[in-house]
Design an enzyme around this catalytic site. Sequence first.
Site, PDB file in Angstrom:
ATOM      1  N   ASP A  43     -11.221  -8.408   7.590  1.00  0.00           N
ATOM      2  CA  ASP A  43     -12.629  -8.181   7.258  1.00  0.00           C
ATOM      3  C   ASP A  43     -13.386  -9.504   7.193  1.00  0.00           C
ATOM      4  O   ASP A  43     -14.535  -9.598   7.643  1.00  0.00           O
ATOM      5  CB  ASP A  43     -12.773  -7.454   5.915  1.00  0.00           C
ATOM      6  CG  ASP A  43     -12.883  -5.950   6.105  1.00  0.00           C
ATOM      7  OD1 ASP A  43     -12.426  -5.456   7.157  1.00  0.00           O
ATOM      8  OD2 ASP A  43     -13.419  -5.270   5.212  1.00  0.00           O
TER       9      ASP A  43
ATOM     10  N   LYS B 113       2.940 -15.442   1.633  1.00  0.00           N
ATOM     11  CA  LYS B 113       2.811 -16.105   0.325  1.00  0.00           C
ATOM     12  C   LYS B 113       4.244 -16.429  -0.107  1.00  0.00           C
ATOM     13  O   LYS B 113       4.712 -16.023  -1.181  1.00  0.00           O
ATOM     14  CB  LYS B 113       2.092 -15.148  -0.654  1.00  0.00           C
ATOM     15  CG  LYS B 113       1.678 -15.785  -1.955  1.00  0.00           C
ATOM     16  CD  LYS B 113       0.499 -16.730  -1.857  1.00  0.00           C
ATOM     17  CE  LYS B 113       0.192 -17.343  -3.216  1.00  0.00           C
ATOM     18  NZ  LYS B 113      -0.729 -18.507  -3.136  1.00  0.00           N
TER      19      LYS B 113
ATOM     20  N   ASP C 179      -5.560  -6.669   5.705  1.00  0.00           N
ATOM     21  CA  ASP C 179      -6.740  -5.878   5.350  1.00  0.00           C
ATOM     22  C   ASP C 179      -7.884  -6.824   4.979  1.00  0.00           C
ATOM     23  O   ASP C 179      -9.014  -6.720   5.474  1.00  0.00           O
ATOM     24  CB  ASP C 179      -6.361  -4.991   4.145  1.00  0.00           C
ATOM     25  CG  ASP C 179      -7.406  -3.957   3.816  1.00  0.00           C
ATOM     26  OD1 ASP C 179      -8.398  -3.861   4.553  1.00  0.00           O
ATOM     27  OD2 ASP C 179      -7.245  -3.256   2.796  1.00  0.00           O
TER      28      ASP C 179
ATOM     29  N   TYR D 266       0.819  -1.216   0.000  1.00  0.00           N
ATOM     30  CA  TYR D 266       0.000   0.000   0.000  1.00  0.00           C
ATOM     31  C   TYR D 266       0.858   1.274   0.000  1.00  0.00           C
ATOM     32  O   TYR D 266       0.369   2.348  -0.323  1.00  0.00           O
ATOM     33  CB  TYR D 266      -0.942   0.029   1.210  1.00  0.00           C
ATOM     34  CG  TYR D 266      -2.063  -0.994   1.165  1.00  0.00           C
ATOM     35  CD1 TYR D 266      -2.250  -1.824   0.063  1.00  0.00           C
ATOM     36  CD2 TYR D 266      -2.948  -1.128   2.219  1.00  0.00           C
ATOM     37  CE1 TYR D 266      -3.273  -2.760   0.025  1.00  0.00           C
ATOM     38  CE2 TYR D 266      -3.978  -2.066   2.195  1.00  0.00           C
ATOM     39  CZ  TYR D 266      -4.132  -2.877   1.086  1.00  0.00           C
ATOM     40  OH  TYR D 266      -5.149  -3.796   1.059  1.00  0.00           O
TER      41      TYR D 266
ATOM     42  N   ASP E  62      -3.777 -17.867   0.877  1.00  0.00           N
ATOM     43  CA  ASP E  62      -4.971 -18.472   0.265  1.00  0.00           C
ATOM     44  C   ASP E  62      -5.542 -19.553   1.182  1.00  0.00           C
ATOM     45  O   ASP E  62      -6.750 -19.651   1.392  1.00  0.00           O
ATOM     46  CB  ASP E  62      -4.666 -19.025  -1.137  1.00  0.00           C
ATOM     47  CG  ASP E  62      -3.319 -19.717  -1.246  1.00  0.00           C
ATOM     48  OD1 ASP E  62      -2.503 -19.607  -0.308  1.00  0.00           O
ATOM     49  OD2 ASP E  62      -3.079 -20.396  -2.256  1.00  0.00           O
TER      50      ASP E  62
END
Length: 363
Positions: free
Chosen positions: A255, A195, A251, A141, A227
Amino acid sequence: MTKKILILPGDGIGPEITAEAVKILDACRESGLDAEREEGLVGGAGYDAAGHPLPESTLAKAKAADAILLGAVGGPKWDTLEDLSKRPEKGLLGLRKNLNLFANLRPALLYPQLAEASTLKPEVVSGLDIMIVRELTGGIYFGQPRGIEQRDGENGKERVGFNTYVYSESEIERIGRVAFEMARKRGKKLCSVDKANVLEVTILWREVMNRLAAEYPDVELSHMYVDNAAMQLVRAPKQFDVVVTGNMFGDILSDAAAMLTGSIGMLPSASLNEKQQGMYEPCHGSAPDIAGQGLANPLATILSVAMMLRYSLGEPALADRIERAVGKVLDQGLRTADIAYPGTRQVSTREMGDAVLAAFAES
Ligand code: NAD
């Protein structure tokens, strides 16, 4: 020393929900919390009053505060502002950046009384208590270079969008330490999500986590690809205690974890820097669709006060008292509209705040 707390109600339902949380905060002050509070403007409210979502006066107060309680920012009124730097959410980003709030703590805790409110089967989620530790000031980000530009391709010139996923060893280490310390105080299990089968950044991430593990022999460290973590969160979420991950994966996963608990109106969060100075806020937004109607659930904001007491103000006993008071009110069957179902009693934002206050006073 007297602690300083800055209240930033913000926009939409922000003022309604922070008003209820402030009542509880004031009850804590009456119960021995040595703290003073002041208010400031942020987000759209800051823009309207001072032409900026993070007015200088607010930033100065934030820097001087031990802790900040924020409602929420944003709304349709400001969505059309052409100058993106003046949009309400820039107020939040500015606070995170200026205070270096690199550690985002997002608990996903399901109150047993609300197991029916989850979209997952009660047996999968009841007793759920996960803490997601998300790195907040680095990663893709913020990485440079970034942009959209014309480049030569096989079919001639075309536009290319690009971002940079970057973490330094020291950035990984400091978020890792927050997560290991957190796991040590909880169930002593830490799952690091990466990852590392594809991304070099996260190969380094995994190496640093493994190195830190030697300093925390009492914490059991595991690793999971992002994943798989997404899948496991909805398959068997109770396997997790503390999860640590980078900004983007955190992030998304936080959620998803939030929704396991039924309503976003129940979830607090904390963002901390190295001095334990922190910003505390509900996970949800400013909910313009229900603003001003007494429908908003104030519990996420009230529970954010509990997190503030625990992580920035050194008052874990008062934090426990607030959390118990919330549990008691749910036991009484009181519910705001977002968590109401047949057999419960629907109450307004203010009635919910008053009920928590009464339960807190009795405890
Ligand atoms: P939102 O979280 O505001 O609302 C999503 C849905 O959840 C809505 O139906 C809303 O009514 C409901 N909801 C949210 N909080 C609730 C509560 N406490 N009680 C009951 N119901 C609640 O997300 P959105 O609609 O995508 O965004 C609305 C605005 O909030 C936008 O301007 C967005 O930019 C902003 N936003 C701010 C923050 C923040 O301040 N941290 C976070 C997310 C979104």
